[in-house]
Motif scaffolding. Structure first.
Motif, PDB file in Angstrom:
ATOM      1  N   LYS A   1       0.802  -1.230   0.000  1.00 45.31           N
ATOM      2  CA  LYS A   1       0.000   0.000   0.000  1.00 45.31           C
ATOM      3  C   LYS A   1       0.830   1.273   0.000  1.00 45.31           C
ATOM      4  O   LYS A   1       0.522   2.220  -0.702  1.00 45.31           O
ATOM      5  N   LYS A   2       1.870   1.328   0.828  1.00 44.65           N
ATOM      6  CA  LYS A   2       2.624   2.574   0.943  1.00 44.65           C
ATOM      7  C   LYS A   2       3.806   2.643  -0.010  1.00 44.65           C
ATOM      8  O   LYS A   2       4.609   3.557   0.050  1.00 44.65           O
ATOM      9  N   GLN A   3       3.931   1.646  -0.859  1.00 43.14           N
ATOM     10  CA  GLN A   3       5.068   1.653  -1.770  1.00 43.14           C
ATOM     11  C   GLN A   3       4.758   2.436  -3.039  1.00 43.14           C
ATOM     12  O   GLN A   3       3.597   2.579  -3.429  1.00 43.14           O
ATOM     13  N   MET A   4       5.816   2.932  -3.655  1.00 43.37           N
ATOM     14  CA  MET A   4       5.662   3.593  -4.936  1.00 43.37           C
ATOM     15  C   MET A   4       6.825   3.119  -5.792  1.00 43.37           C
ATOM     16  O   MET A   4       7.986   3.296  -5.437  1.00 43.37           O
TER      17      MET A   4
ATOM     18  N   ASN B   1       9.076  -8.857  10.246  1.00 45.80           N
ATOM     19  CA  ASN B   1       8.145  -9.859   9.724  1.00 45.80           C
ATOM     20  C   ASN B   1       8.180  -9.983   8.212  1.00 45.80           C
ATOM     21  O   ASN B   1       8.186 -11.082   7.681  1.00 45.80           O
ATOM     22  N   ASN B   2       8.155  -8.846   7.516  1.00 47.94           N
ATOM     23  CA  ASN B   2       8.124  -8.905   6.062  1.00 47.94           C
ATOM     24  C   ASN B   2       9.477  -8.547   5.461  1.00 47.94           C
ATOM     25  O   ASN B   2       9.699  -7.421   5.055  1.00 47.94           O
ATOM     26  N   VAL B   3      10.365  -9.512   5.401  1.00 45.01           N
ATOM     27  CA  VAL B   3      11.642  -9.262   4.743  1.00 45.01           C
ATOM     28  C   VAL B   3      11.369  -9.103   3.259  1.00 45.01           C
ATOM     29  O   VAL B   3      10.553  -9.818   2.697  1.00 45.01           O
ATOM     30  N   GLY B   4      12.016  -8.129   2.651  1.00 45.67           N
ATOM     31  CA  GLY B   4      11.792  -7.990   1.227  1.00 45.67           C
ATOM     32  C   GLY B   4      12.383  -6.736   0.644  1.00 45.67           C
ATOM     33  O   GLY B   4      13.124  -6.006   1.308  1.00 45.67           O
ATOM     34  N   LEU B   5      12.044  -6.514  -0.604  1.00 41.69           N
ATOM     35  CA  LEU B   5      12.567  -5.382  -1.332  1.00 41.69           C
ATOM     36  C   LEU B   5      11.437  -4.380  -1.489  1.00 41.69           C
ATOM     37  O   LEU B   5      10.389  -4.711  -2.022  1.00 41.69           O
ATOM     38  N   ILE B   6      11.647  -3.156  -1.019  1.00 39.24           N
ATOM     39  CA  ILE B   6      10.560  -2.196  -1.068  1.00 39.24           C
ATOM     40  C   ILE B   6      11.037  -0.906  -1.720  1.00 39.24           C
ATOM     41  O   ILE B   6      12.226  -0.610  -1.727  1.00 39.24           O
ATOM     42  N   GLU B   7      10.104  -0.161  -2.272  1.00 35.72           N
ATOM     43  CA  GLU B   7      10.447   1.144  -2.820  1.00 35.72           C
ATOM     44  C   GLU B   7       9.423   2.151  -2.303  1.00 35.72           C
ATOM     45  O   GLU B   7       8.226   1.974  -2.484  1.00 35.72           O
ATOM     46  N   VAL B   8       9.921   3.183  -1.645  1.00 40.73           N
ATOM     47  CA  VAL B   8       9.023   4.186  -1.060  1.00 40.73           C
ATOM     48  C   VAL B   8       9.475   5.585  -1.467  1.00 40.73           C
ATOM     49  O   VAL B   8      10.654   5.804  -1.763  1.00 40.73           O
TER      50      VAL B   8
END
Lengths: 158, 597
Positions: free
Chosen positions: B113-116, B361-368
């Motif tokens: 949801k908060k990723q862009m 909890n949520n290991v991963g690759l994110i873009e914000v």
């Protein structure tokens, strides 16, 4: 020894052909070393001397580059090279304990190979599978979320 | 895309591949053939979806159903139920851990949801091995526009106006860097892409190269046009075999399509790319060191000036940017500098990719977007701390960065705020730590890394980091004295001011930032000879709890030094004098009767 670490004439010929096929060897030492390690499995003195001569460099220069980069090894690896990811994500999820368990189970230190040549043990920096931390690689096979209890089982697979 | 009614996207990033994603693809294809729907359903291997924690991930289009933790054996059911009967396989859907609500559409997951996604815009959506997939998502339009409608100066102006700053760690304005390189006249110039991602716990560049290699190729060609270079090089880690394979295929396909090589798109512009392999040296992230390594030398940094823009690869003007920086470029050129500069904060525009890892909890690759707070990243996207433990710190910037704590959680993340808070952006590794992590031990862990990776050129860095590491070792071993803290500080100052490159200048950061935020933990190790997190083996003692021990003798049997005594069905006791603190009894006891304190 299970792994073929012999420095055969065929291997030297293969390397020589590769070098001779390059349009120019200027600045290509690292590329040649990658190829040589692919052929021989490691980069012993004899191979470094051979490369130095072929590329018209001093052996000291070749050694300087080989010893600088962690990817290059002067020792032959085991038939099943075990590498434990020591990236930060794996570290905080217990990679050190897993490493200790391998050391205990195999009776070798990090960077060494077992006497029968079956296993070698290395630490590496982040394979980028942090979601599976801690991660252990045996050859190309990746084991994820490894616990101390899994260590014996992993070794017995080989 | 057009002819298929349904597409099954299987994550083919290294994380999911390690967890048998290949087997899923094979089994899905088999099941599709068996159900006679090969004309309707297509299976695609894509780049990373980012949600590594729940991998392997299978996403189904057009309905956007997001299946998690799929194993090859699930393939038959997925095809028979979802594709044939149109029913979702509930047991493989994501469950919100707080509300226990089943969520089938990834758009509704807190993680997304908060990723862009700008740099990662195509990762997980296209097959990285198919150039047409990239073209279908506006790929190679930006280079087309640059070559036909813009002068090189126009391109540089757009990048400058967008405010894009280098994503490799330094945060230097990209447009300005391009302008410098464009300003020098030479018969040959070079565009170099730094893909030698060396930060432990950072994998954003690898994911971009694995998931969307064409975006980097297109951006390098745009940069070549802007600065007047016809040669590109990607300096990539030899440890990234999958990224190398996909990049090689992408370069060769781009050549076949006339998007690389001579006379690109019939405009007369010439540009081609070659790969150069790194060989594992963290210092090669520094651009002068990287260039020396590409020339076949030891990767030691040299003084700047001259900057690579004036005299770089083989003494020619050279522009070096990292993978993520390049991945932003085509999007900026297509959507405009205005659009990009409105995202993020005033001095750090756009988005940033982070590799979220550690006790989260949520290991991963994110873009914000820049300016998102750490709290949003850790709690909203990351889902909070693992196993309900307490948040202690988040480490950003890798071995050069520092630890941020509770008080920094509401700081908007951008280049300048992180530096002000005593850390740095770095390449985007974000490692979350909980109450069980010992901060002096973490500092020691990072110093171990710098000792190993120091190239040895500058004495303060070569010898100094080793001494810092020894001091930390003494402290976590419980032999520390207060004077060691002063020595750590003094030595840190010297190393920071007397080292040539970023590696040495930032090497003491993990110590200084933990000393600042967790001074009491250092004191506990030194004065009380205790490790509050219960991690430092030499400072721990193991005790058997009277009310829990049932006398099963399991601990006595595994003890390597036979220091546990007691009769069957009676309380056992550990002889503290002989105990070597190996923890074997602690791991063996099934009744939680052994305590370390």
């Amino acid at each position: 020894m299970a792994v073929n670490t012999e420095l055969t004439v065929e291997k030297f010929n293969e390397l020589e052909q590769y070098i001779d096929s390059m349009p120019s060897t200027k600045g290509e030492l690292i590329r040649v070393l990658h190829k040589a390690q692919g052929i021989f499995g490691f980069l012993p003195q004899e191979v470094q001397k051979f490369i130095a001569k072929k590329l018209d460099l001093s052996t000291a220069k070749v050694f300087g580059v080989v010893s600088f980069y962690s990817y290059f090894t002067m020792e032959p690896k085991g038939e099943n090279p075990i590498a434990i990811c020591m990236g930060t994500a794996c570290y905080v999820r217990g990679a050190e304990k897993v490493q200790d368990a391998f050391i205990k189970e195999l009776g070798i230190k990090v960077g060494e190979t077992t006497a029968d040549g079956k296993f070698s043990l290395d630490a590496l920096r982040c394979v980028g599978a942090c979601g599976l931390a801690p991660v252990v690689l045996v050859g190309e096979k990746v084991y994820g979320r490894v616990t101390v209890e899994d260590v014996k089982k992993i070794i017995s697979n080989y | 895309m057009a002819n298929y009614k349904m597409q099954m996207l299987v994550c083919g990033g290294t994380g999911c591949k390690s967890a048998e994603a290949d087997g899923i693809v094979t089994n899905l294809e088999k099941a599709i053939v068996a159900n006679n729907i090969s004309d309707e359903v297509q299976v695609l291997t894509t780049g990373c979806f980012g949600f590594c924690e729940k991998g392997p991930v299978v996403k189904i289009l057009p309905d956007n159903t997001f299946y998690v933790q799929v194993v090859p054996e699930d393939a038959e059911e997925l095809v028979a139920e979802h594709c044939v009967k149109g029913r979702k396989v509930e047991r493989l859907l994501y469950v919100n851990p707080d509300t226990k609500e089943i969520i089938s559409d990834s758009k509704d997951m807190d993680f997304y949801k908060k990723q862009m996604r700008i740099a990662l815009r195509n990762c997980g959506l296209i097959d990285p091995d198919v150039i047409d997939d990239y073209i279908a998502r506006d790929g190679y339009q930006a280079i087309g526009r640059a070559l036909t409608e813009m002068t090189p100066e126009d391109v540089i102006d757009v990048i400058k106006d967008s405010g894009l700053r280098g994503r490799g760690g330094g945060g230097f304005p990209t447009g300005l860097k391009w302008q410098f390189a464009a300003g020098y006249d030479a018969d040959q110039k070079y565009v170099i892409c730094n893909a030698d991602e060396g930060d432990p716990g950072a994998f954003m560049d690898r994911s971009i190269l694995e998931g969307d290699p064409h975006s980097v190729i297109e951006a390098m060609a745009i940069c070549g046009y802007a600065i007047g270079a016809s040669q590109g090089r990607v300096y990539i880690r030899a440890e990234y075999p999958l990224a190398i394979k996909r990049l090689e295929k992408a370069i060769s396909d781009a050549r076949d399509y006339g998007l690389l090589g001579q006379d690109i798109m019939g405009t007369g512009f010439e540009f081609d790319i070659e790969l150069t392999y790194g060989a594992g040296a963290f210092v090669c992230g520094e651009e002068t060191a990287l260039i020396h390594s590409m020339e076949g030398e030891r990767g030691e940094p040299t003084t700047k000036p001259p900057f690579p823009a004036e005299s770089g690869y083989w003494g020619k003007p050279t522009n070096v940017n990292n993978v993520e920086t390049f991945a932003n470029v085509p999007a900026i050129l297509l959507k405009g500098a205005d659009w990009y500069s409105r995202i993020g904060t005033e001095r750090s525009t756009g988005t940033k990719v982070f590799a979220l890892a550690g006790k989260i909890n949520n290991v991963g690759l994110i873009e914000v977007p820049m300016g998102t707070t750490l709290r949003e990243v850790i709690y909203d996207i990351g889902g909070g701390i693992k196993d309900g433990k307490k948040f202690k710190a988040v480490q950003t910037g890798g071995p050069s960065g520092g630890c941020l704590t509770e008080k920094d959680l509401d700081t908007p993340i951008d280049f300048d705020n992180l530096i002000a808070a005593g850390s740095m952006m770095g390449s985007g590794g974000m490692i979350v730590m909980d109450e069980d992590d010992c901060m002096p031990a973490i500092a020691k862990f990072y110093l171990e890394f710098t000792v190993e990776e120091s190239c040895g050129k500058c004495t303060p860095c070569r010898v100094g980091t080793k001494r810092l590491h020894e001091l930390l070792e003494v402290i976590v071993d419980g032999k520390g004295e207060m004077k060691h803290i002063d020595e750590l500080k003094r030595l840190s100052r010297t190393i920071k001011s007397a080292s040539l490159c970023g590696l040495g200048q930032t090497a003491p950061n993990p110590i200084l930032s933990t000393l600042d935020a967790f001074y009491d933990e250092y004191l506990a190790h030194i004065n009380d000879k205790k490790c509050p997190a219960g991690q430092c083996t030499s400072l721990l003692s193991y005790y058997i709890l009277e009310d829990k021990c049932i006398g099963c003798t399991a601990c006595a049997r595994v003890c390597p030094v036979n220091c546990i005594s007691g009769e069957v069905k009676k309380l056992h006791v550990i002889d503290q004098e002989t105990c070597i603190k190996c923890g074997a009894c602690y791991d063996t006891c099934k009744f939680a009767a052994i305590e370390k304190r």
